[in-house]
Scaffold this active site. Sequence first.
Site, PDB file in Angstrom:
ATOM      1  N   GLN A  55      20.138 119.866  33.089  1.00  0.00           N
ATOM      2  CA  GLN A  55      20.186 119.028  34.057  1.00  0.00           C
ATOM      3  C   GLN A  55      18.822 118.659  35.156  1.00  0.00           C
ATOM      4  O   GLN A  55      18.993 120.279  36.304  1.00  0.00           O
ATOM      5  CB  GLN A  55      21.391 117.969  34.597  1.00  0.00           C
ATOM      6  CG  GLN A  55      21.425 116.913  35.528  1.00  0.00           C
ATOM      7  CD  GLN A  55      22.917 116.118  35.856  1.00  0.00           C
ATOM      8  OE1 GLN A  55      23.456 116.080  36.416  1.00  0.00           O
ATOM      9  NE2 GLN A  55      23.104 115.479  35.027  1.00  0.00           N
ATOM     10  N   CYS A  85      23.794 111.470  41.906  1.00  0.00           N
ATOM     11  CA  CYS A  85      24.259 112.169  42.561  1.00  0.00           C
ATOM     12  C   CYS A  85      25.174 111.361  44.169  1.00  0.00           C
ATOM     13  O   CYS A  85      23.410 111.092  44.266  1.00  0.00           O
ATOM     14  CB  CYS A  85      24.160 113.564  42.500  1.00  0.00           C
ATOM     15  SG  CYS A  85      24.472 114.145  44.416  1.00  0.00           S
ATOM     16  N   LYS A 124      21.166 110.654  33.328  1.00  0.00           N
ATOM     17  CA  LYS A 124      22.775 110.249  33.881  1.00  0.00           C
ATOM     18  C   LYS A 124      22.512 109.494  34.717  1.00  0.00           C
ATOM     19  O   LYS A 124      21.768 109.936  35.592  1.00  0.00           O
ATOM     20  CB  LYS A 124      22.860 111.489  34.016  1.00  0.00           C
ATOM     21  CG  LYS A 124      24.692 111.541  35.179  1.00  0.00           C
ATOM     22  CD  LYS A 124      25.341 111.571  34.154  1.00  0.00           C
ATOM     23  CE  LYS A 124      26.457 110.857  34.961  1.00  0.00           C
ATOM     24  NZ  LYS A 124      26.949 112.397  35.670  1.00  0.00           N
ATOM     25  N   HIS A 153      27.681 106.162  34.605  1.00  0.00           N
ATOM     26  CA  HIS A 153      28.823 106.694  35.541  1.00  0.00           C
ATOM     27  C   HIS A 153      28.796 104.875  36.261  1.00  0.00           C
ATOM     28  O   HIS A 153      27.648 104.922  37.018  1.00  0.00           O
ATOM     29  CB  HIS A 153      28.747 107.552  36.747  1.00  0.00           C
ATOM     30  CG  HIS A 153      29.678 107.471  37.090  1.00  0.00           C
ATOM     31  ND1 HIS A 153      29.713 108.469  38.622  1.00  0.00           N
ATOM     32  CD2 HIS A 153      31.357 107.284  37.201  1.00  0.00           C
ATOM     33  CE1 HIS A 153      30.430 108.505  39.134  1.00  0.00           C
ATOM     34  NE2 HIS A 153      31.714 107.067  38.402  1.00  0.00           N
ATOM     35  N   GLY A 208      34.160 113.787  33.041  1.00  0.00           N
ATOM     36  CA  GLY A 208      34.430 114.887  34.191  1.00  0.00           C
ATOM     37  C   GLY A 208      35.424 115.696  35.061  1.00  0.00           C
ATOM     38  O   GLY A 208      36.037 116.930  34.369  1.00  0.00           O
ATOM     39  N   ARG A 209      36.298 114.751  35.732  1.00  0.00           N
ATOM     40  CA  ARG A 209      37.226 114.873  36.312  1.00  0.00           C
ATOM     41  C   ARG A 209      38.419 115.323  35.671  1.00  0.00           C
ATOM     42  O   ARG A 209      39.136 116.315  35.724  1.00  0.00           O
ATOM     43  CB  ARG A 209      37.832 114.279  37.201  1.00  0.00           C
ATOM     44  CG  ARG A 209      36.666 113.933  38.469  1.00  0.00           C
ATOM     45  CD  ARG A 209      36.099 113.377  39.195  1.00  0.00           C
ATOM     46  NE  ARG A 209      36.407 111.583  38.603  1.00  0.00           N
ATOM     47  CZ  ARG A 209      36.626 110.829  39.734  1.00  0.00           C
ATOM     48  NH1 ARG A 209      36.617 110.731  40.317  1.00  0.00           N
ATOM     49  NH2 ARG A 209      36.047 109.690  38.699  1.00  0.00           N
TER      50      ARG A 209
END
EC number: 1.3.1.-
Length: 325
Positions: A55, A85, A124, A153, A208-209
Site C-alpha cells: 500500500q 487515512c 482503498k 471503508h 481491520g480492528r
Amino acid sequence: MQAITHLPFMRVMHAFGGPDYFVTEYFRVYEGYVLDKNILRSITENATGRPVDAQLIGQHIPSLVRISKELLEFPTSGIDLNLGCPAPVVCRKDAGGGLLRKPDHLNRILEALRKSIPGRFTVKTRLGYESPEEFTRLIEIFSQHGLDALTIHARTVRERYQTPIHPEQIRFAVQTMPCPVIANGNVVDVSTGQNLIAQTMADGLMIGRGAIRSPWIFKQLRNAYAGEPVQTITRADLLEYINLLYDTIADDLPVFDEQKHVNHMKKYLVYIVQGLDTEFEHQIRRATTGKNFKQTCLTFLDSREPVPVFPPNHSKLFCGFDTLR
Ligand SMILES: Cc1cc2nc3c(=O)[nH]c(=O)nc-3n(C[C@H](O)[C@H](O)[C@H](O)COP(=O)(O)O)c2cc1C
C-alpha cells in the site's frame, strides 16, 4: 494498519486461518522517499503463502510511479493506493483521505499509476471528505482507470471511526464499478460480516480492528459460509492468541526492549479487552514489564468461559456496528 499489521502480526493472523490476502502498512511516498525496509519485509519475508499487496500513500505523481516500479521488483501481489487515512498530518498534505478533496489531481494520479503498473492495481477509499454525496463523483473517476479492485471503508474522512457505516454507498459502487468491490468497516463477527455482504452484494470483506480483537474471524466466516460449525472463542483461546502475538513480535525484533515491547502490545490489547472485565483493561494499562503483562493476562483469561461475541458498540475503539447485526 500503521505500526500494527506488520510482518509478525501477519504471521499470527495466518496461524489462526488468516485472510485470503494481506495489505502492507502504507509506504509514505514523497519526493526523495526511500522504501521503508521494515515494511518491505512484509513482502520479502512473507511466509504465509498468501498474497500481499503493497500500500502507498502520497500525492506526488513521479514519486508514486517511481516507488510502484521499485516495489514491483519484489514479490508483491499488487499495488494499493490509500485514499482513506484521516490523520490530519496526512490530509493536510493532500495525501490519504485528503486526496478526496482534489478529484482532478486524484484522476491524474490514477492515470499515471495505471499506466506504470502492469499487474494488479487497487484503491482503498473512504466515501468522501466531508459528505457521502461526494462519492458519486469519486466513483466516476475510479471507474475510468481499469482498477483491479476497489476497497471501500464506508465512512467519510470527517466520520473517522466514530459512526455507523453507509452500506448503501458500497451497494452503489458494486452496481457501478467494472471491477470487484471489497466492503470494509465495522465487521466484528460472523453476523456483521454476512450482513454487510448481504446488504451490499460486495465481492469480499476487508477486516481491520475486528481481526485484531479476534483473529478467528476469517476462519469463522469461511466456516459459516460453508455451512460448517463456527468455533466459540474462550478466554483461554484469547490467552493463547495474546501469548503468541507477544512472543512472535518479540522474536522478530532486532533489539528487544521489554518496556517498549509491552507498550507496543498495549496497542493490540486495547482492542482485545473490549467487552471483557474493565479491571483487566486497567491492569494492562499499568503493566510495565513482560512478566507483569503476561501474569495479568493469565489472571483474567485462564478459563474456558466463552468471551462475548461483540465488543461494546459505543466506545472509542468500536462504534456503530449494531446497524449491521
Ligand atoms: C490504528 C489504525 C491504523 C490504520 N492504518 C491503515 C493503513 O495503514 N492503511 C489502510 O488502508 N487503512 C488503515 N486503517 C483503516 C482500516 O484499514 C479500516 O479501513 C478501518 O479501521 C475500518 O475497518 P474495520 O472496522 O474493519 O477496522 C487504520 C485503522 C486504524 C484504526
